[in-house]
Design a protein around this motif. Structure first.
Motif, mmCIF file in Angstrom:
data_model
loop_
_atom_site.group_PDB
_atom_site.id
_atom_site.type_symbol
_atom_site.label_atom_id
_atom_site.label_comp_id
_atom_site.label_asym_id
_atom_site.label_seq_id
_atom_site.Cartn_x
_atom_site.Cartn_y
_atom_site.Cartn_z
ATOM 1 N N ALA A 40 36.561 10.844 28.593
ATOM 2 C CA ALA A 40 34.944 10.632 28.290
ATOM 3 C C ALA A 40 34.738 9.456 27.351
ATOM 4 O O ALA A 40 33.574 9.281 27.180
ATOM 5 N N ALA A 41 35.709 8.849 26.692
ATOM 6 C CA ALA A 41 35.318 8.315 25.617
ATOM 7 C C ALA A 41 34.812 6.783 25.605
ATOM 8 O O ALA A 41 34.513 6.297 24.546
ATOM 9 N N TYR A 42 34.909 6.140 26.879
ATOM 10 C CA TYR A 42 34.381 4.714 26.916
ATOM 11 C C TYR A 42 32.628 4.761 26.866
ATOM 12 O O TYR A 42 31.963 4.205 27.585
ATOM 13 N N PRO A 76 35.650 4.036 33.951
ATOM 14 C CA PRO A 76 34.780 3.091 34.334
ATOM 15 C C PRO A 76 33.255 3.508 34.429
ATOM 16 O O PRO A 76 33.107 4.789 34.243
ATOM 17 N N GLY A 77 32.314 2.610 34.526
ATOM 18 C CA GLY A 77 31.054 2.852 34.733
ATOM 19 C C GLY A 77 30.452 2.795 33.156
ATOM 20 O O GLY A 77 31.003 2.644 32.040
ATOM 21 N N ARG A 78 28.877 3.028 33.147
ATOM 22 C CA ARG A 78 28.294 2.927 31.918
ATOM 23 C C ARG A 78 27.698 4.185 31.555
ATOM 24 O O ARG A 78 27.100 5.052 32.264
ATOM 25 N N THR A 115 18.510 11.868 25.515
ATOM 26 C CA THR A 115 19.508 13.056 25.643
ATOM 27 C C THR A 115 20.524 12.169 26.599
ATOM 28 O O THR A 115 20.347 11.415 27.445
ATOM 29 N N ILE A 116 21.907 13.058 26.812
ATOM 30 C CA ILE A 116 22.563 12.268 27.868
ATOM 31 C C ILE A 116 22.193 12.678 29.192
ATOM 32 O O ILE A 116 21.936 13.776 29.384
ATOM 33 N N HIS A 117 22.464 11.849 29.901
ATOM 34 C CA HIS A 117 21.728 12.066 31.324
ATOM 35 C C HIS A 117 22.573 12.975 32.087
ATOM 36 O O HIS A 117 24.089 12.781 31.825
ATOM 37 N N PRO A 118 22.292 13.903 32.681
ATOM 38 C CA PRO A 118 23.160 15.026 33.282
ATOM 39 C C PRO A 118 24.257 14.345 34.421
ATOM 40 O O PRO A 118 25.033 14.975 34.705
ATOM 41 N N ASP A 119 23.729 13.114 34.817
ATOM 42 C CA ASP A 119 24.598 12.601 36.019
ATOM 43 C C ASP A 119 26.006 11.859 35.222
ATOM 44 O O ASP A 119 26.699 11.255 35.974
ATOM 45 N N ASN A 120 25.664 11.786 33.792
ATOM 46 C CA ASN A 120 26.798 11.037 33.355
ATOM 47 C C ASN A 120 28.000 11.442 33.341
ATOM 48 O O ASN A 120 29.181 10.720 33.487
ATOM 49 N N SER A 121 28.195 12.949 33.696
ATOM 50 C CA SER A 121 29.496 13.431 33.704
ATOM 51 C C SER A 121 30.185 13.118 35.004
ATOM 52 O O SER A 121 31.469 13.278 35.189
ATOM 53 N N ARG A 122 29.380 12.698 36.195
ATOM 54 C CA ARG A 122 30.010 12.551 37.312
ATOM 55 C C ARG A 122 31.078 11.293 37.176
ATOM 56 O O ARG A 122 32.190 11.142 37.930
#
Length: 283
Positions: free
Chosen positions: A14-16, A139-141, A153-160
């Motif tokens: 999760a950390a990046y 990977p990813g942003r 807020t953290i976007h719900p799709d961020n967890s993908r």
């Protein structure tokens, strides 16, 4: 994969985000002397509390000893002169538990014993510097969502972004990983003592970190974040690395706890369940 690589991967998926904590952690910090691998040698165990613990009188024995091997298990290895010499053995252990592609995609294998030990120790502290993780950054942003009231807020799709990591972790045979951990434990203990904890026990630290992470509350609602302002003449090209939790109580959690929260509640629950399996075996 050793059990410790599994634990590190559980959280570092999760950390990046980057985060201000990570940016501050990139600066060198004082460390106890005898760690020899250049990348890991600069990494502290290491806030003031850790330094105090390292210099306090060592315990009489481990609080959570590693149990004896079962019949048919390979005996524990002896410590080695140079922990870097253990890299081929660690690659072999990973290859027995994961596909070759997963090993190459997910892991940093140079100085991996030290990387694992330092990272596990740091997961219970305010910072876990990325440059010495045993795993590659996700990977990813990092993405956010802005509510009608202006709160971000953290976007719900961020967890993908973390789904491949979670699937990989869930694919590991934890019993086999524990057998490898028990066999390799003298190497982890050697690295822990070299880090600045002579007479202390890495498995005790592992249990402390696991208990801390398993106790991290799950938040089903999207968590609010704020973008930290950085003043200066040069415009930031990567503003997404400057987010932190808006709630001071969450922002003050340990590095590992914050990483769990960033993954989203579903991934957090799944990884905490996996950590409970590890906790049962190592105690």
């Amino acid at each position: 994969m050793t059990l410790m690589a599994a634990l590190a991967a559980l959280l570092l998926v999760a950390a990046y985000w980057g985060w201000p904590y990570l940016q501050r952690a990139m600066a060198p910090a004082p460390v106890p002397e005898p760690v020899t691998a250049p990348e890991v040698a600069e990494v502290p165990a290491a806030d003031e509390a850790a330094e105090g613990a390292a210099t306090a009188a060592p315990p009489a024995g481990p609080e959570h000893p590693i149990g004896p091997e079962a019949a048919g298990d390979e005996p524990p290895l002896a410590p080695v002169h140079n922990l870097d010499d253990a890299d081929p053995l660690m690659r072999e252990q990973l290859a027995q538990l994961l596909s070759r592609r997963d090993v190459l995609d997910f892991f940093q294998l140079d100085g991996v014993v030290r990387r694992i030990v330092v990272t596990v120790d740091n997961l219970g502290r305010p910072q876990a510097p990325a440059r010495i993780w045993p795993v590659n950054p996700t990977p990813g942003r990092f993405t956010t969502d802005k509510r009608a009231d202006g709160i971000e807020t953290i976007h719900p799709d961020n967890s993908r972004r973390y789904a491949p990591w979670v699937r990989m972790i869930e694919s590991v045979d934890v019993e086999r990983a524990f057998q490898a951990y028990r066999r390799l434990y003298p190497l982890f203990q050697q690295a822990y003592e070299e880090l600045g904890y002579p007479g202390r026990y890495f498995n005790d630290r592992l249990v402390q970190v696991l208990d801390l992470l398993i106790a991290t509350p799950v938040h089903d609602e999207p968590l609010a974040v704020t973008l930290v302002e950085v003043k200066g003449p040069v415009r930031s090209l990567r503003p997404w690395v400057r987010y932190e939790f808006a709630d001071p109580a969450l922002a003050s959690l340990s590095a590992g706890q914050r990483m769990l929260l960033r993954m989203g509640p579903d991934h957090q629950r799944r990884l905490q369940a996996r950590m409970q399996e590890i906790r049962r075996l190592v105690d």
